[in-house]
Design a protein around this motif. Structure first.
Motif, short mmCIF file in Angstrom:
data_model
loop_
_atom_site.label_atom_id
_atom_site.label_comp_id
_atom_site.label_asym_id
_atom_site.label_seq_id
_atom_site.Cartn_x
_atom_site.Cartn_y
_atom_site.Cartn_z
N THR A 196 6.05 9.35 27.65
CA THR A 196 6.67 10.62 28.04
C THR A 196 7.79 10.37 29.03
O THR A 196 7.90 9.28 29.61
CB THR A 196 5.63 11.56 28.68
N GLU A 197 8.63 11.37 29.22
CA GLU A 197 9.76 11.27 30.15
C GLU A 197 9.23 11.21 31.58
O GLU A 197 8.58 12.13 32.05
CB GLU A 197 10.66 12.48 29.97
N GLN A 198 9.51 10.09 32.26
CA GLN A 198 9.00 9.88 33.61
C GLN A 198 9.74 8.73 34.27
O GLN A 198 10.50 8.00 33.63
CB GLN A 198 7.52 9.59 33.60
N GLU A 199 9.50 8.55 35.56
CA GLU A 199 10.07 7.43 36.28
C GLU A 199 9.26 6.16 36.01
O GLU A 199 8.03 6.19 35.99
CB GLU A 199 10.10 7.70 37.79
N VAL A 200 9.96 5.06 35.78
CA VAL A 200 9.34 3.75 35.59
C VAL A 200 10.09 2.75 36.45
O VAL A 200 11.13 3.05 37.02
CB VAL A 200 9.39 3.31 34.10
N TYR B 220 20.41 12.50 33.58
CA TYR B 220 21.06 12.56 34.90
C TYR B 220 21.15 14.00 35.39
O TYR B 220 20.91 14.29 36.56
CB TYR B 220 22.45 11.93 34.83
N GLU B 221 21.48 14.89 34.50
CA GLU B 221 21.67 16.29 34.89
C GLU B 221 20.35 16.97 35.23
O GLU B 221 20.27 17.74 36.20
CB GLU B 221 22.39 17.03 33.76
N ARG B 222 19.31 16.70 34.45
CA ARG B 222 18.02 17.36 34.70
C ARG B 222 17.35 16.87 35.98
O ARG B 222 16.72 17.64 36.70
CB ARG B 222 17.06 17.12 33.52
N HIS B 223 17.45 15.57 36.24
CA HIS B 223 16.67 14.97 37.32
C HIS B 223 17.52 14.57 38.53
O HIS B 223 16.97 14.04 39.49
CB HIS B 223 15.94 13.73 36.80
N ASP B 224 18.83 14.84 38.46
CA ASP B 224 19.74 14.35 39.51
C ASP B 224 19.46 12.87 39.76
O ASP B 224 19.34 12.41 40.90
CB ASP B 224 19.58 15.16 40.79
#
Length: 315
Positions: A154-158, A112-116
């Motif tokens: 990897t860390e990404q939107e899904v 939440y903090e990294r990607h708002d």
């Protein structure tokens, strides 16, 4: 404005006193998190015996809210009741047969903090209670609530993560109206995909998806009955049926389902065919056969849903 440290409400819904040891382990896993500001919301769906047992364990804790539904109202409705009483900036969901890693909540908060972000979820890993099956292809681990082969690594939107490892900002849940109570487990009802439908509404309303963090891990207990081929085929059928019944934004739904189908057709099936030919191993042959059967069951369920929709519309 949010606090310097996010407060996180974790909701666990339970319904069967026979699962009491598993519910207790899930709850203890939440209360043992490395993140400091957590409240646990335990919702018992109509089983007073289970409620009394959990009350004896957790009823005197200030960081636990324990609620009992008068009757079985289903998973989605129970989660919505939990959302109503939650006080956290973020609301996370965990199943009653799952075990979170100690840093699960801390990792979600970092997302939440990294990607708002508006929603964050993580990886589901298997806890085999009766050994890992040799015939179940990893491409279909999603049937047993485990992150499958072909899912992003990897860390990404899904589009969405599993309902046992997904979280939303509480204000977003309130604005979206929570889960669709026509979906989700209710007694013997099999219509599934409530977290997918909610994530679709998130995308429609805000143009944002769920951030997937592979390091935010939750273990999912795999009971032996969930590995029986008959159960798996039935589950696959109802997954296909549910996909057809859910009203999803076409472009978003097609991109996710098409990517998985492409992975099966372009990578999985050819690779498994080569393995069968080169090794002649029975396990490889069984996995290929199950992959084809489960793919067919999902497709049949989807077509059955189409036919049912047409018949209902014309009646």
């Amino acid at each position: 404005m949010y606090r310097d440290q996010m407060r996180v409400s974790v909701i666990i819904c339970a319904y069967d006193v026979e699962l009491y040891p598993h519910v207790r382990e899930a709850a203890e896993g939440v209360l043992g998190q490395t993140h400091d500001d957590i409240e646990l919301i335990l919702i018992v769906d109509g089983d007073e015996k289970l409620y009394r047992k959990l009350e004896a364990d957790f009823g005197d804790r200030d960081d636990v809210q324990l609620l009992l539904n008068d009757e079985n109202i289903g998973l989605s409705a129970s989660r919505n009741r939990g959302i109503e009483v939650a006080t956290g900036d973020v609301v996370a969901f965990l199943d009653d047969d799952a075990v979170p890693e100690p840093d699960w909540v801390e990792t979600l908060v970092g997302g939440y903090e990294r990607h708002d972000a508006l929603a964050v979820g993580g990886r589901m890993t298997p806890i085999w209670l009766d050994g890992k099956p040799t015939y179940l292809p990893s491409e279909f681990y999603w049937l047993i609530g485990v992150t499958h082969e072909g899912h992003p690594e990897t860390e990404q939107e899904v589009r969405n993560t599993f309902g046992s490892n997904i979280s939303f900002r509480r204000t977003v849940l309130e604005e979206l109206g929570g889960f669709d109570e026509q979906l989700g487990r209710t007694g013997a009802a099999q219509l599934q995909g409530e977290e997918t439908e909610l994530a679709d509404r998130l995308y429609e309303e805000y143009g944002e998806r769920v951030w997937y963090l592979p390091d935010a891990e939750v273990g999912h207990k795999i009971f032996p009955y969930r590995l029986h081929p008959t159960w798996l085929l039935s589950r696959a059928f109802w997954q296909g049926y549910s996909k057809q019944k859910m009203e999803q934004p076409a472009t978003d739904a097609e991109s996710s389902e098409s990517a998985f189908l492409r992975h099966l057709l372009v990578q999985s099936i050819p690779r498994r065919l080569r393995d069968v030919v080169s090794t002649h191993a029975i396990d490889n042959a069984l996995q290929l056969a199950m992959l084809l059967l489960l793919t067919g069951a999902v497709g049949f369920g989807y077509l059955y849903g189409v036919a049912h929709t047409i018949a209902t519309t014309n009646s």
